[in-house]
Design an enzyme around this catalytic site. Structure first.
Site, PDB file in Angstrom:
ATOM      1  N   SER A 239       0.832  -1.209   0.000  1.00  0.00           N
ATOM      2  CA  SER A 239       0.000   0.000   0.000  1.00  0.00           C
ATOM      3  C   SER A 239       0.866   1.258   0.000  1.00  0.00           C
ATOM      4  O   SER A 239       2.016   1.248   0.441  1.00  0.00           O
ATOM      5  CB  SER A 239      -0.896   0.028   1.235  1.00  0.00           C
ATOM      6  OG  SER A 239      -1.759  -1.073   1.240  1.00  0.00           O
TER       7      SER A 239
HETATM    8  N1  SAH Z   1      -1.251  -4.854   3.857  1.00  0.00           N
HETATM    9  C1  SAH Z   1      -0.404  -4.789   2.685  1.00  0.00           C
HETATM   10  C2  SAH Z   1      -1.191  -4.599   1.421  1.00  0.00           C
HETATM   11  C3  SAH Z   1      -1.727  -5.872   0.982  1.00  0.00           C
HETATM   12  S1  SAH Z   1      -2.583  -5.877  -0.557  1.00  0.00           S
HETATM   13  C4  SAH Z   1       0.607  -3.678   2.860  1.00  0.00           C
HETATM   14  O1  SAH Z   1       0.941  -3.340   3.972  1.00  0.00           O
HETATM   15  O2  SAH Z   1       1.122  -3.151   1.898  1.00  0.00           O
HETATM   16  C5  SAH Z   1      -3.991  -6.815  -0.082  1.00  0.00           C
HETATM   17  C6  SAH Z   1      -3.739  -8.240   0.331  1.00  0.00           C
HETATM   18  O3  SAH Z   1      -5.020  -8.778   0.662  1.00  0.00           O
HETATM   19  C7  SAH Z   1      -3.190  -9.130  -0.778  1.00  0.00           C
HETATM   20  O4  SAH Z   1      -2.019  -9.757  -0.341  1.00  0.00           O
HETATM   21  C8  SAH Z   1      -4.310 -10.159  -1.007  1.00  0.00           C
HETATM   22  O5  SAH Z   1      -3.849 -11.448  -1.348  1.00  0.00           O
HETATM   23  C9  SAH Z   1      -5.023 -10.145   0.335  1.00  0.00           C
HETATM   24  N2  SAH Z   1      -6.407 -10.631   0.330  1.00  0.00           N
HETATM   25  C10 SAH Z   1      -7.366 -10.440  -0.610  1.00  0.00           C
HETATM   26  N3  SAH Z   1      -8.510 -11.068  -0.253  1.00  0.00           N
HETATM   27  C11 SAH Z   1      -8.275 -11.645   0.962  1.00  0.00           C
HETATM   28  C12 SAH Z   1      -9.066 -12.429   1.860  1.00  0.00           C
HETATM   29  N4  SAH Z   1     -10.333 -12.761   1.602  1.00  0.00           N
HETATM   30  N5  SAH Z   1      -8.490 -12.844   3.006  1.00  0.00           N
HETATM   31  C13 SAH Z   1      -7.203 -12.536   3.303  1.00  0.00           C
HETATM   32  N6  SAH Z   1      -6.403 -11.812   2.493  1.00  0.00           N
HETATM   33  C14 SAH Z   1      -6.922 -11.367   1.335  1.00  0.00           C
END
Ligand code: SAH
Length: 228
Positions: free
Chosen positions: A71
């Site tokens: 992010s």
């Molecule tokens: N938190 C991260 C950003 C992650 S992007 C940061 O600090 O930069 C979003 C993440 O959510 C991805 O890795 C994706 O695989 C995960 N995701 C999407 N749907 C999900 C679900 N139902 N349960 C758990 N994780 C999920």
């Protein structure tokens, strides 16, 4: 956090570059010192691929493989600030248990872990979670518990949570999350589809749920099921 690892690569990603990022966040309205300090001291370049490390302290989201992204620092700071304000108001900051959906590379998880008692974080892509587990243990962070699952169902064994943060966009706030939220707690979640999303803050007060819209955002979608 393990300080020798924290300093790793400090030449390329010098303190001055990090200070510039922090100043940019301040200019965009981030005010809480604890949040700015966590962003300043967290080595974001260790959460992305080496080829992109030179861009680690730009205020942008970047690819982390598996079609996912780290992010944008501004949004990490904004969501963390909302969580901390709510916890401080409820008087539970030091003893707060926070649930995160969407561990990804673990950057948001790491920022939160420095500010609350314990972070439970769920990721649906097993290989991505494995890499993140190794990274977080190298960084010496030990108040985080991770699991591979579909986060839409929360983590009932550790509920209730003082705050729940979702870093992937849901079409609506999953019911399980509201059920697993402590009284006085807060859910911070992007809600919408691929065209339009807004950051929503959901508070549970006297058993009633209040939802406030904060600002437009862009997140990857919260998907069903797990990828093994
Ligand atoms: N938190 C991260 C950003 C992650 S992007 C940061 O600090 O930069 C979003 C993440 O959510 C991805 O890795 C994706 O695989 C995960 N995701 C999407 N749907 C999900 C679900 N139902 N349960 C758990 N994780 C999920």
């Amino acid at each position: 956090m393990n300080s020798s690892i924290q300093q790793e690569g400090i030449g390329m990603t010098s303190l001055r570059t990090r200070e510039r990022l922090v100043q940019r966040l301040i200019d965009q309205g981030i005010q809480q010192i604890a949040v700015l300090e966590a962003i300043r001291t967290t080595p974001r370049h260790l959460f992305i691929e080496e080829a992109l490390a030179h861009r680690a302290y730009e205020d942008v989201s970047l690819p982390i493989g598996f079609d996912q992204t780290i992010s944008q620092p501004y949004i990490v700071a904004r969501m963390t600030e909302i969580v901390l304000s709510a916890l401080a108001k409820g008087g539970s900051l030091e003893k707060a248990n926070v649930l995160e959906l969407g561990t990804g590379c673990g950057y948001q998880t790491t920022i939160l872990a420095q500010l609350v008692k314990r972070v439970y974080s769920i990721e649906r892509i097993s290989a991505l979670l494995q890499k993140t587990k190794e990274r977080l243990s190298q960084l010496g962070i030990n108040n985080i518990q991770l699991k591979c699952a579909d986060g839409r169902y929360g983590w009932p064994q550790h509920a209730p949570f003082d705050a729940i943060i979702t870093t992937a966009a849901a079409p609506s706030i999953p019911k399980a999350l509201v059920e697993q939220l402590a009284e006085g707690g807060v859910i911070v979640i992007p809600v919408g589809n691929s065209q339009r999303q807004e950051l929503q803050v959901c508070r549970k007060l006297n058993g009633k749920v209040e939802v406030e819209s904060v600002e437009p955002v862009v997140f990857v979608p919260l998907l069903e099921g797990v990828v093994r």
